[in-house]
Design an enzyme around this catalytic site. Structure first.
Site, PDB file in Angstrom:
ATOM      1  CE  LYS A  85      -7.843   7.044   7.832  1.00  0.00           C
ATOM      2  NZ  LYS A  85      -8.630   7.332   6.692  1.00  0.00           N
ATOM      3  CB  ALA A 145       2.854   0.530   4.092  1.00  0.00           C
ATOM      4  CG  HIS A 156      -9.363  -2.805   6.822  1.00  0.00           C
ATOM      5  ND1 HIS A 156      -9.452  -1.502   7.433  1.00  0.00           N
ATOM      6  CD2 HIS A 156      -8.447  -2.899   5.942  1.00  0.00           C
ATOM      7  CE1 HIS A 156      -8.685  -0.835   6.593  1.00  0.00           C
ATOM      8  NE2 HIS A 156      -8.006  -1.669   5.775  1.00  0.00           N
ATOM      9  CG  LEU A 212      -5.014  -5.625   2.935  1.00  0.00           C
ATOM     10  CD1 LEU A 212      -5.468  -7.023   3.788  1.00  0.00           C
ATOM     11  CD2 LEU A 212      -4.302  -5.885   1.747  1.00  0.00           C
ATOM     12  CE1 TYR A 258      -1.949  -8.992   0.473  1.00  0.00           C
ATOM     13  CE2 TYR A 258      -4.358  -9.839   0.438  1.00  0.00           C
ATOM     14  CZ  TYR A 258      -3.148  -8.822  -0.118  1.00  0.00           C
ATOM     15  OH  TYR A 258      -3.627  -8.111  -0.783  1.00  0.00           O
ATOM     16  CB  ALA A 307      -0.837   0.105   1.222  1.00  0.00           C
ATOM     17  CG  ASP A 325     -10.115   7.741   2.705  1.00  0.00           C
ATOM     18  OD1 ASP A 325      -9.629   7.063   3.022  1.00  0.00           O
ATOM     19  OD2 ASP A 325      -9.818   8.839   2.452  1.00  0.00           O
TER      20      ASP A 325
END
Length: 416
Positions: free
Chosen positions: A120, A38, A102, A97, A81, A35, A202
């Site tokens: 989050k 990260a 999640h 992710l 994963y 991601a 988001d």
């Protein structure tokens, strides 16, 4: 000039974080998903933490995972994963992710005995939140640690801000957050309903959680929510504006836009407290017999989401000296100040931290403390995460939009 130099110094160290010598047995982290978030949320922050090593990453595309690992200096790559979770040397898992994944992977990680730092919003809806954060896996004497990454809560500026807020005295609050219109393409995952997209998901994870912390409670109801649909999927909101009723009659508002005009950049938080009668000491004046001083306070926290870069907390107080019996005002005056806090030392608190630490670095400090069984002065509890999802679901209901879909993995768990 000192503020300019401070900004320049912080910016340099943010881009060039000093590396720490690692402990003899640091926590080994794995990342699920290559991601974009990260590097700033974990990889770069781990460099300055003596007790953290990012060891392995996995992605849907193994070739992408390999390229990601090379770019960010991650030693190992897992094919899947699950391969990260099955690695006995991995202590902790970071999950950035898409939202829709999640719940499943957080639960799988907990089942594997891994501590979980979960991006989050934690999950897709309240049903998933309750199933995850009330799972027997996070109960018991020494359960794995599960933390939703509401990183702004861990910064000393948030603690300073809350020192001026008394939740039971809040009359109204408003949280706003904007993302420049060019940041995300129309087909970004944030606009995909099946992956838990939407501005409320988001950005609302920030604004909703901020409101619950300011009021010290979840809202009783969302009285109104208006949205603008995303062009990619009309079930996803690109913009929202919601109004809530809180216990005791408090009013909360929040706004967010994933395609905001370029002149709207700062995520801000506004709070107005109810008038309160001060003690003679707090009034700061000699109060005549038969009189009282009443204070009304307003606070603006500019850039509450990423205060490490630049922020300000402005406190405006209005005072009224009045006759107790008749409430007749004798005198009125005001007082204003602006404070900024980049480290706990600046706040007079004995906690680790440097002015250049990002919110993510402060968050990592407390996550490690929790895993190691040490005291954690700042935290996001499971109840906090559930309340955030309740606020978001209330808004979707008020807007007459469907809640984000519940993971099929939840149904499989109900049948086991």
């Amino acid at each position: 000039m000192s503020s300019v130099l401070g900004f320049a110094r912080r910016s340099w160290y943010i881009l060039n974080p000093p590396a720490a010598a690692k402990s003899s047995s640091p926590l080994q982290f794995g990342i699920l998903g290559a991601a974009d978030i990260a590097p700033s949320a974990l990889i770069e922050q781990a460099k300055s933490h003596a007790d953290v090593v990012v060891r392995i990453v996995a992605a849907r595309d193994p070739n992408k995972a390999k390229a990601y690992a090379r770019k960010h200096g991650i030693p190992d790559v897992a094919e899947t994963y699950q391969g990260v979770l099955d690695n006995p040397e991995i202590d902790c898992v970071y999950i950035p992710l898409p939202n829709g994944l999640h719940f499943e992977w957080a639960l799988r990680a907990l089942k594997a005995g891994k501590h979980v730092l979960l991006e989050k919003p934690s999950v897709n809806n309240t049903e998933e939140a309750e199933a995850l954060f009330r799972s027997p896996l996070v109960d018991g004497p020494k359960p794995p640690v599960l933390l939703e990454a509401a990183h702004y809560v861990f910064h000393p500026a948030w603690s300073t801000f809350m020192s001026y807020v008394t939740p039971g005295e809040v009359a109204s609050a408003k949280a706003v957050m904007w993302v420049p219109r060019l940041m995300f393409s129309a087909d970004n995952i944030r606009f995909r309903y099946d992956l838990g997209g939407g501005a409320l998901m988001d950005l609302g994870a920030y604004t909703a959680s901020a409101l619950t912390r300011v009021f010290g409670a979840v809202a009783e109801a969302c009285e109104e929510c208006t949205t603008q649909a995303a062009s990619y999927d009309s079930r996803c909101d690109q913009r929202y504006k919601a109004r809530y009723r809180f216990p005791g009659g408090g009013r909360g508002e929040m706004e967010g836009d994933l395609k905001a005009p370029l002149d709207r950049l700062s995520p801000d938080l506004y709070v107005t407290l109810r008038p309160v009668v001060l003690s003679d000491t707090d009034a700061g004046i000699d109060v005549p017999e038969g009189h009282e001083v009443v204070r009304t306070r307003k606070i603006k926290f500019a850039n509450f989401v990423m205060p490490s870069i630049l922020h300000s907390i402005r406190i405006d107080d209005e005072f009224s000296l009045r006759n107790i019996e008749g409430k007749a005002e004798v005198k009125r005056w005001t007082s204003s100040k602006t404070v900024k806090t980049y480290s706990f030392r600046e706040a007079g608190t004995d906690q680790p931290g440097e002015p250049h630490w990002l919110t993510y670095r402060y968050q990592l400090e407390q996550f490690v403390n929790k895993v190691r069984g040490r005291e954690v002065p700042q935290w996001v509890s499971g109840a906090d995460s559930i309340n955030t999802m309740r606020m978001i679901d209330m808004a979707y209901d008020a807007a007459k939009l469907p809640l984000r879909p519940t993971s099929k993995y939840l149904e499989t768990q109900k049948n086991t």
